[in-house]
Design an enzyme around this catalytic site. Sequence first.
Site, PDB file in Angstrom:
ATOM      1  N   ASP A   1       0.826  -1.210   0.000  1.00 47.02           N
ATOM      2  CA  ASP A   1       0.000   0.000   0.000  1.00 47.02           C
ATOM      3  C   ASP A   1       0.859   1.258   0.000  1.00 47.02           C
ATOM      4  OD1 ASP A   1      -2.574   1.521   0.616  1.00 47.02           O
ATOM      5  OD2 ASP A   1      -1.315   2.079   2.313  1.00 47.02           O
TER       6      ASP A   1
ATOM      7  N   GLU B   1       1.275  -0.431  -5.179  1.00 44.22           N
ATOM      8  CA  GLU B   1       0.298   0.629  -5.443  1.00 44.22           C
ATOM      9  C   GLU B   1       1.055   1.918  -5.759  1.00 44.22           C
ATOM     10  OE1 GLU B   1      -3.543   2.692  -3.254  1.00 44.22           O
ATOM     11  OE2 GLU B   1      -1.613   2.574  -2.243  1.00 44.22           O
TER      12      GLU B   1
END
Length: 870
Positions: free
Chosen positions: A501, A556
């Site tokens: 993330d 990401e």
Amino acid sequence: FTVFSFSLLSLSSPKFSLSPSSSMVYTISGVRFPHLPSIKNSSLPSFNEDLRRSNAVSFSLRKDSRSSGKVFARKPSYDSDSSSLATKASEKLRGHQSDSSSSATDQVEPREDVSDDTQVLDDVEALETEKRDQTSALSTSGGKSYKDNFAKMSQSVEQEVVQRRVPPPGDGKKIYDIDPMLNSHRSHLDYRYGQYRKLREEIDKNEGGLEAFSRGYEIFGFTRSATGITYREWAPGAKAASLIGDFNNWNAKADVMTRNNFGVWEIFLPNNADGSPAIPHGSRVKIRMDTPSGIKDSIPAWIKYSVQPSGEIPYNGVYYDPAEEDKYVFKHPRPRKPTSLRIYESHVGMSSTEPKINTYANFRDDVLPRIKKLGYNAVQIMAIQEHSYYASFGYHVTNFFAPSSRFGTPDDLKSLIDKAHELGLVVLMDIVHSHASKNTLDGLNMFDGTDGQYFHSGSRGYHWMWDSRLFNYGSWEVLRYLLSNARWWLEEYKFDGFRFDGVTSMMYTHHGLQVEFTGNYNEYFGYSTDVDAVVYLMLVNDMIHGLYPEAIVVGEDVSGMPAFCVPVEDGGVGFDYRLHMAVADKWIELLKKRDEDWQVGDITFTLTNRRWGEKCVVYAESHDQALVGDKTIAFWLMDKDMYDFMAVDKEATPRVDRGIALHKMIRLITMGLGGEGYLNFMGNEFGHPEWIDFPRTDQHLPDGRVIPGNNGSYDKCRRRFDLGDAEYLRYHGLQEFDRAMHHLEETYGFMTSEHQYISRKDEGDRVIVFERGNLVFVFNFHWTNSYSDYLIGCSVPGKYRIVLDSDKSLFGGFNRLDDSSEFFTSDRRHDDRPCSFMVYAPCRTAVVYAAVEDDERSSLVPISLLPEDV
């Protein structure tokens, strides 16, 4: 190479305000403590000379400023508020005997951080000289004696470790062949790779290699041997420490810890007389420290399980060590890495149809079979790492090694993963190493009373939009902690990989906020690049792929960083896939417009605007859009009509007809053109009609305003899978179409085919035709016009049949096509293709054609005939 253009006001992952506990005591914002005071036989509140299980407290640090600086091991970075308390803590464990209640403290010169600045300076030679000074300081603490003692420490936990090894670094030069444009930034990239190689060499020299370095969980936290339990914690800012918990009635005088020269606190608790462990399984535990910010009780940084007591806000650490007969034993091997990755993104807590927090066990029994039946081959699970604030979606992590106790026990999670493996599903974890909760009582923030232990000090260590702390990736012990954390989830829980993330936030000092990436390479390789963070990403990818070759790692990143998905040995960052985040934003942009204003060329450009040779996972909509205040694609399309006109025995409104048609087309063209992998957030496959609203109470702001809550309700924090299963609702048709898409990909493997050619982007007709693999896709986005005898080009001559038709009544369509029809090509060249055939293209319909042999039946299998059981 194509141009990227994104405007970053925020990244895609939701980062919410802190939990109520974050504002409590024991925090002093911006305080730095560059020196530790010398302490001998310190007498402090709650700490006295009653050392039931430990030797007398004796702490000593060198008093001269130079050695003090090295204890904290980081010089000021380019921004003056940055400092670190990093030390190479494992070296303080020299001479340790696992049965001892104190640590030997050989006088070993501590190292400084490997990286002294995150920026690439113009004068690289001068910077390299400074780095050599640091390296020499580090090398004095290495050598054979350290490696020997590391082996002893590993043996003390009595764990049999399979001998694995991360391959040595390559030369990092292949990226210049892959992308010649990188040559103009060769000084930056060579410096970056040099930092990576240097760090690998120092880890090899001082830690016995990356394989050993990434097993910090075998040294720190709680480790058990045949004779007792050892607890170690790196807290260089603390002046005194005790282990407290249920096992000693929270008596801070009972189990006082000793500290060595490198800031590691340790205590050994021998077994009881009857051979039972001194700390029973399930006992609550904390470490009490006297810190520069005052006395504080903290959950151990390496805790493996933590729980929130009923009626309380802060969590408690739990000593989790069930009896051997109670531990879950994995029964099924990991599946092979899928060729085409089709991910079902999930959140365990909200995966029930009932308004409650769901469990690992229920997810295992009810949701995993559903995922398999839908045709996905991977499940990505959010919110695994413990987080005290439920509404953070799991992104404000407090306990990095602990699976969330809201959903069950660690063994329950293992059972879930094992069941997924039995079903042939790979399991990816949404891991958060980009930031951490700023909670001080149950998180890492101000752990030892200083703000620079795990994080950058001052403003550099704070993410103003996410209201969270930012790691110092130039710290040796932070590297150990994060690398070991990734290894822990792969090793202990058998996860098959990660979705990292917030990688864009990591790679740049501006964190991608209020920045527009246009594709200019100067945006990627300059003073705003955090080289320490990029090198960490290279290290963790190297470790994962070296030790677990079948693991899958997705990053990401919205910036379009070049070489992001190129192997580390070739000079890249090392991810397997990049999330193709611009696609979802494009669909939102289009859905705000009238159909007449859509440009099909704009659609195809966005879907194909990705770097050659770097794989992408694409999605039509993100999980953020499912949150209250935002809109999913289905809600953009059908709005309130979703609540009243979705029964199949009731006439649909024009808005519902349009919404159902475009929902299917958007998802299929996204899968067809957007990447080599595909992701869907749970429930969106059937157009889930309700947003996600986490339970919350009224929030009273300092200025007197009140943000109303929802009375702590879970009614909107669930997934109504029953709607997708109800054949009397139009949601069922959307779910069946999603299932058909995955069957098509499983049959033909078009997402991973090297052949992709867009033959038609007709703005007047609103038609897109493209080939992917052996299939021909025809999309007619026109709102009213249907086209008979519409000529489409193709590269393979012969006979074609329909293998997927979005207009089938099974999928909520109007059955305007005959799936048994056969289409024969002619030699007529069309749209730069060598042959062509004619089709009927109804408005708002997507149809996929496949070439078949004369005696070959269509590979289309009606969804109703697909196996129901898994």
